[in-house]
Design a protein around this motif. Sequence first.
Motif, PDB file in Angstrom:
ATOM      1  N   UNK A  15       0.835  -1.211   0.000  1.00 19.47           N
ATOM      2  CA  UNK A  15       0.000   0.000   0.000  1.00 19.47           C
ATOM      3  C   UNK A  15       0.869   1.260   0.000  1.00 19.47           C
ATOM      4  N   UNK A  16       1.923   1.274   0.803  1.00 14.59           N
ATOM      5  CA  UNK A  16       2.789   2.449   0.865  1.00 14.59           C
ATOM      6  C   UNK A  16       3.530   2.653  -0.460  1.00 14.59           C
ATOM      7  N   UNK A  17       4.049   1.584  -1.037  1.00 16.09           N
ATOM      8  CA  UNK A  17       4.762   1.698  -2.320  1.00 16.09           C
ATOM      9  C   UNK A  17       3.845   2.287  -3.389  1.00 16.09           C
ATOM     10  N   UNK A  18       2.614   1.834  -3.434  1.00 18.02           N
ATOM     11  CA  UNK A  18       1.675   2.346  -4.434  1.00 18.02           C
ATOM     12  C   UNK A  18       1.246   3.781  -4.127  1.00 18.02           C
ATOM     13  N   UNK A  19       1.173   4.141  -2.864  1.00 18.99           N
ATOM     14  CA  UNK A  19       0.866   5.535  -2.515  1.00 18.99           C
ATOM     15  C   UNK A  19       2.001   6.459  -2.967  1.00 18.99           C
ATOM     16  N   UNK A  20       3.237   6.024  -2.770  1.00 20.44           N
ATOM     17  CA  UNK A  20       4.377   6.815  -3.252  1.00 20.44           C
ATOM     18  C   UNK A  20       4.262   7.043  -4.757  1.00 20.44           C
ATOM     19  N   UNK A  21       3.999   5.965  -5.487  1.00 19.76           N
ATOM     20  CA  UNK A  21       3.855   6.060  -6.941  1.00 19.76           C
ATOM     21  C   UNK A  21       2.722   7.013  -7.313  1.00 19.76           C
ATOM     22  N   UNK A  22       1.575   6.841  -6.682  1.00 20.74           N
ATOM     23  CA  UNK A  22       0.412   7.670  -7.007  1.00 20.74           C
ATOM     24  C   UNK A  22       0.685   9.143  -6.729  1.00 20.74           C
ATOM     25  N   UNK A  23       1.355   9.428  -5.615  1.00 20.98           N
ATOM     26  CA  UNK A  23       1.669  10.821  -5.268  1.00 20.98           C
ATOM     27  C   UNK A  23       2.657  11.411  -6.274  1.00 20.98           C
ATOM     28  N   UNK A  24       3.631  10.630  -6.690  1.00 21.84           N
ATOM     29  CA  UNK A  24       4.615  11.095  -7.655  1.00 21.84           C
ATOM     30  C   UNK A  24       3.931  11.437  -8.978  1.00 21.84           C
ATOM     31  N   UNK A  25       3.068  10.553  -9.444  1.00 23.98           N
ATOM     32  CA  UNK A  25       2.352  10.773 -10.701  1.00 23.98           C
ATOM     33  C   UNK A  25       1.410  11.966 -10.570  1.00 23.98           C
ATOM     34  N   UNK A  26       0.728  12.084  -9.434  1.00 25.96           N
ATOM     35  CA  UNK A  26      -0.194  13.217  -9.214  1.00 25.96           C
ATOM     36  C   UNK A  26       0.555  14.545  -9.234  1.00 25.96           C
ATOM     37  N   UNK A  27       1.822  14.513  -8.840  1.00 26.87           N
ATOM     38  CA  UNK A  27       2.644  15.719  -8.849  1.00 26.87           C
ATOM     39  C   UNK A  27       3.269  16.004 -10.205  1.00 26.87           C
ATOM     40  N   UNK A  28       2.924  15.208 -11.209  1.00 24.77           N
ATOM     41  CA  UNK A  28       3.437  15.451 -12.559  1.00 24.77           C
ATOM     42  C   UNK A  28       4.578  14.533 -12.962  1.00 24.77           C
TER      43      UNK A  28
END
Length: 155
Positions: A15-28
Amino acid sequence: MLWFYAKNDSFFGPALAHRFRDAFVAGGGRVTFIDAPAFGNDGHFLFSVDSVSTWTPYVDNFLRAQNLPARPTASTSTSPGALPAPPQLGESGKAEFLQYASHAPHKAFAVAPNGAFGWRSRRPTAAHASRGAPEACSQYSERCSLYAVDDALAR
């Protein structure tokens, strides 16, 4: 960017690994995220010398997708016999030197005046290999020195 996550990573749960990915993508950010299968006892150590064959296909595919040159492999390194074997080696040492020459970087070969030798390959850097080869040789002689690093004679 290329990011890896192994299913059994003890440092970062899925869950944490995917949250990191999602936040990175959301930030551009642009990321190729690899959900790798479990690796050994702890997937956090997926990137090691022992696991090169596991992760390099992912890296190679990523490099190709970015139109970047491929990393060196045994088939693109110097062909066996391109470097002269140290003259003090016996027949078994010469056979070992041919083995050394066929490996991909990063590697180093050390030899002693009495024909003792040691080598290391598949290290993170040439510097790592350059430290490891004399250590391996020193099991058989106290007078070891570097003979070759990667595909060139040592200076």
